[in-house]
Write an enzyme that holds these catalytic residues in place. Structure first.
Site, PDB file in Angstrom:
ATOM      1  N   HIS A  41       1.062   4.358  -0.024  1.00 19.31           N
ATOM      2  CA  HIS A  41       0.068   3.339  -0.077  1.00 19.31           C
ATOM      3  C   HIS A  41       0.207   2.427  -1.303  1.00 19.31           C
ATOM      4  O   HIS A  41      -0.390   1.223  -1.181  1.00 19.31           O
ATOM      5  CB  HIS A  41      -1.338   4.130  -0.423  1.00 19.31           C
ATOM      6  CG  HIS A  41      -1.578   5.096   0.731  1.00 19.31           C
ATOM      7  ND1 HIS A  41      -2.114   6.204   0.254  1.00 19.31           N
ATOM      8  CD2 HIS A  41      -1.859   4.622   2.066  1.00 19.31           C
ATOM      9  CE1 HIS A  41      -2.497   6.892   1.567  1.00 19.31           C
ATOM     10  NE2 HIS A  41      -2.087   6.137   2.580  1.00 19.31           N
ATOM     11  N   HIS A  42       0.899   2.595  -2.224  1.00 19.24           N
ATOM     12  CA  HIS A  42       1.471   1.635  -3.264  1.00 19.24           C
ATOM     13  C   HIS A  42       0.089   1.306  -4.151  1.00 19.24           C
ATOM     14  O   HIS A  42       0.048   0.029  -4.123  1.00 19.24           O
ATOM     15  CB  HIS A  42       2.343   0.424  -2.710  1.00 19.24           C
ATOM     16  CG  HIS A  42       3.366   0.746  -1.616  1.00 19.24           C
ATOM     17  ND1 HIS A  42       4.495   1.462  -2.022  1.00 19.24           N
ATOM     18  CD2 HIS A  42       3.492   0.478  -0.247  1.00 19.24           C
ATOM     19  CE1 HIS A  42       5.236   1.639  -1.070  1.00 19.24           C
ATOM     20  NE2 HIS A  42       4.332   1.172   0.094  1.00 19.24           N
ATOM     21  N   CYS A  43      -0.677   2.291  -4.400  1.00 17.20           N
ATOM     22  CA  CYS A  43      -1.860   2.001  -5.056  1.00 17.20           C
ATOM     23  C   CYS A  43      -2.949   1.207  -4.351  1.00 17.20           C
ATOM     24  O   CYS A  43      -3.787   0.471  -5.098  1.00 17.20           O
ATOM     25  CB  CYS A  43      -1.600   1.570  -6.602  1.00 17.20           C
ATOM     26  SG  CYS A  43      -0.692   2.536  -7.374  1.00 17.20           S
ATOM     27  N   ALA A  44      -2.696   1.043  -3.081  1.00 16.53           N
ATOM     28  CA  ALA A  44      -3.643   0.364  -2.026  1.00 16.53           C
ATOM     29  C   ALA A  44      -4.208   1.058  -0.908  1.00 16.53           C
ATOM     30  O   ALA A  44      -3.595   0.480   0.215  1.00 16.53           O
ATOM     31  CB  ALA A  44      -3.045  -1.214  -1.975  1.00 16.53           C
ATOM     32  N   GLU A  45      -4.584   2.272  -0.994  1.00 17.39           N
ATOM     33  CA  GLU A  45      -4.837   2.876   0.252  1.00 17.39           C
ATOM     34  C   GLU A  45      -5.914   2.262   1.090  1.00 17.39           C
ATOM     35  O   GLU A  45      -5.801   2.124   2.289  1.00 17.39           O
ATOM     36  CB  GLU A  45      -5.297   4.298  -0.139  1.00 17.39           C
ATOM     37  CG  GLU A  45      -5.401   5.277   1.057  1.00 17.39           C
ATOM     38  CD  GLU A  45      -6.140   6.479   0.645  1.00 17.39           C
ATOM     39  OE1 GLU A  45      -6.264   7.370   1.685  1.00 17.39           O
ATOM     40  OE2 GLU A  45      -5.841   6.847  -0.424  1.00 17.39           O
TER      41      GLU A  45
END
Length: 92
Positions: A41-45
């Site tokens: 998610h790269h800190c962006a769920e």
């Protein structure tokens, strides 16, 4: 066969998926070709679930120390991974 989620002309980071292949499966296959990308998610769920409507993405980052050969190796590895997943019936 590759879905890109951001404007790559304005960034050295590419968020993408190989169509029909989960990002965690793709990251492992790319590692077999000595290509290091991140999956998740790269800190962006919320971006993934509510905007992009995908479970996760792959992320490749390029910088001034990457050579043209590095980029070509990346592209060839993506093509090989697509070929592999097509052969096993997972890639669209």
């Amino acid at each position: 066969q590759v879905e890109i989620y951001n404007d790559i002309e304005e960034s050295s980071v590419i968020a993408f998926n190989i169509k029909g292949v989960h990002s965690h499966d793709a990251v492992m296959a790319l590692a077999e070709h000595n290509i290091a990308v991140r999956a998740g998610h790269h800190c962006a769920e919320i971006l993934h679930t509510d905007v992009l409507n995908v479970p996760s993405t792959l992320r490749a980052s390029f910088y001034f120390y990457n050579t043209r050969e590095d980029v070509l190796k990346f592209i060839l590895a993506i093509k090989e991974v697509i070929k592999f997943f097509k052969e096993v019936g997972l890639c669209e």
